[in-house]
Design an enzyme around this catalytic site. Structure first.
Site, PDB file in Angstrom:
ATOM      1  CG  HIS A 111     -13.418   8.205  14.557  1.00 14.73           C
ATOM      2  ND1 HIS A 111     -14.209   7.245  13.960  1.00 14.73           N
ATOM      3  CD2 HIS A 111     -14.269   9.123  15.062  1.00 14.73           C
ATOM      4  CE1 HIS A 111     -15.484   7.569  14.096  1.00 14.73           C
ATOM      5  NE2 HIS A 111     -15.552   8.709  14.775  1.00 14.73           N
ATOM      6  CG  ASP A 113     -16.119  11.570  18.304  1.00 12.55           C
ATOM      7  OD1 ASP A 113     -16.044  11.025  17.189  1.00 12.55           O
ATOM      8  OD2 ASP A 113     -17.042  11.356  19.111  1.00 12.55           O
ATOM      9  NE  ARG A 282     -20.437  13.748  16.922  1.00 12.11           N
ATOM     10  CZ  ARG A 282     -19.168  13.695  16.557  1.00 12.11           C
ATOM     11  NH1 ARG A 282     -18.577  12.524  16.429  1.00 12.11           N
ATOM     12  NH2 ARG A 282     -18.479  14.773  16.285  1.00 12.11           N
TER      13      ARG A 282
END
Ligand code: SIN
Length: 292
Positions: A111, A113, A282
């Site tokens: 993926h 993000d 993150r």
């Protein structure tokens, strides 16, 4: 001579070690906590990120505020966010924790993000707080290299196409529905994140390089094609992303930081370490518009 050793980060140059021929570089001998957004090193980091697409830094010691400041070197850390829990006391840090009995996020799928948003983040700073003794690597793959590898006729065809990216298509609905009271949270998240359309081929605004902008986690279908034709074409493109030739695989150590260009890459967190604990912090960062 005085024993005081002052490091002038405006006068240094990055020590860059390319990691694979196609993507990734380690940056050595740098303390990210000491780099200011206007230092010469900051502009070198910008250039390195554009060139290598993902940068790795070992042995960093960052407080949550310092991690946010690192993100600020590259963009605005207060742009698009996903639904991971936030760190108490520093709301811009998302906590991705894997532990026995905890939630399994859908990060073990290729993926980019948050492409279910109209304005996805331009990059991400991921900081390893706790890593399993073995496993839990992350892989990145280069969307510009994928574009370069496509047959010219296919590239021309893709130029005309647009794809629907959808929160519904991802693992996030499962995340909400697994929680107590999750139905309400899910309905709200769905209402806040209606499907969006992105071109299948995009131009990176910094490098000018073309890239393929579809990913298995969030791209639902290609507009104007039957479901079968769309699935076949997306399957073909996803196959290119799986080619090891365009990938870098990082073996994390505690205190490693990875910073990636979220426009030019996809990533995949390998889920081979259960039931060990893995804890990542993150911080995504962005701009008013990810693409021109
Ligand atoms: C992410 O998908 O942003 C997290 C990747 C990881 O945990 O390695």
């Amino acid at each position: 001579m005085s024993g005081l050793h002052i490091v002038d980060t405006t006068a240094l140059s990055l020590e860059i070690e390319p990691y694979t021929p196609n993507i990734g570089a380690f940056i050595h001998d740098i303390d990210l906590a000491r780099v200011g957004p206007h230092d010469a090193l900051a502009s070198e980091l910008h250039a390195a990120l554009a060139q290598y697409q993902v940068l790795f830094f070992r042995d960093q010691r960052l407080t949550p505020e310092q991690q946010v400041s690192v993100a600020r070197i590259f963009g605005d850390p207060d742009k698009a966010k996903a639904f991971f829990p936030r760190l108490a006391g520093q709301d811009l840090v998302e906590v991705i924790e894997s532990k026995p009995g905890g939630h399994r996020y859908g990060t073990d799928q290729w993926h980019t993000d948050i492409t279910f948003s109209a304005n996805p983040p331009t990059g991400t700073v991921l900081y390893a707080r706790e890593v399993p003794a073995l496993g839990g690597d992350t892989l990145w793959t280069s969307a510009t290299r994928v574009y370069d590898a496509l047959p010219p006729a296919l590239r021309d065809h893709l130029e005309e196409l647009q794809a629907v990216h959808s929160f519904e298509h991802s693992g996030w609905p499962r995340f909400f529905l697994a929680q107590r009271g999750g139905e309400t949270l899910y309905r709200q998240a769905r209402a806040d994140n209606l499907p969006v359309v992105h071109p299948v081929i995009r131009v990176h605004p910094v490098t000018g390089r073309k890239l393929v902008y579809v990913n298995p986690n969030f791209t639902d279908r290609i507009l104007g094609l039957t479901r079968a034709a769309s699935d076949a074409l997306l399957g073909l493109l996803f196959g290119y992303f799986q080619r090891p030739d365009f990938q870098a695989r990082l073996r994390w150590e505690k205190d490693t930081v990875a910073i990636w260009d979220n426009r030019a890459t996809q990533h995949y967190a390998v889920n081979d370490f259960q039931p060990a604990r893995r804890l990542m912090h993150r911080v995504t960062f962005g701009e008013d518009r990810a693409f021109a």
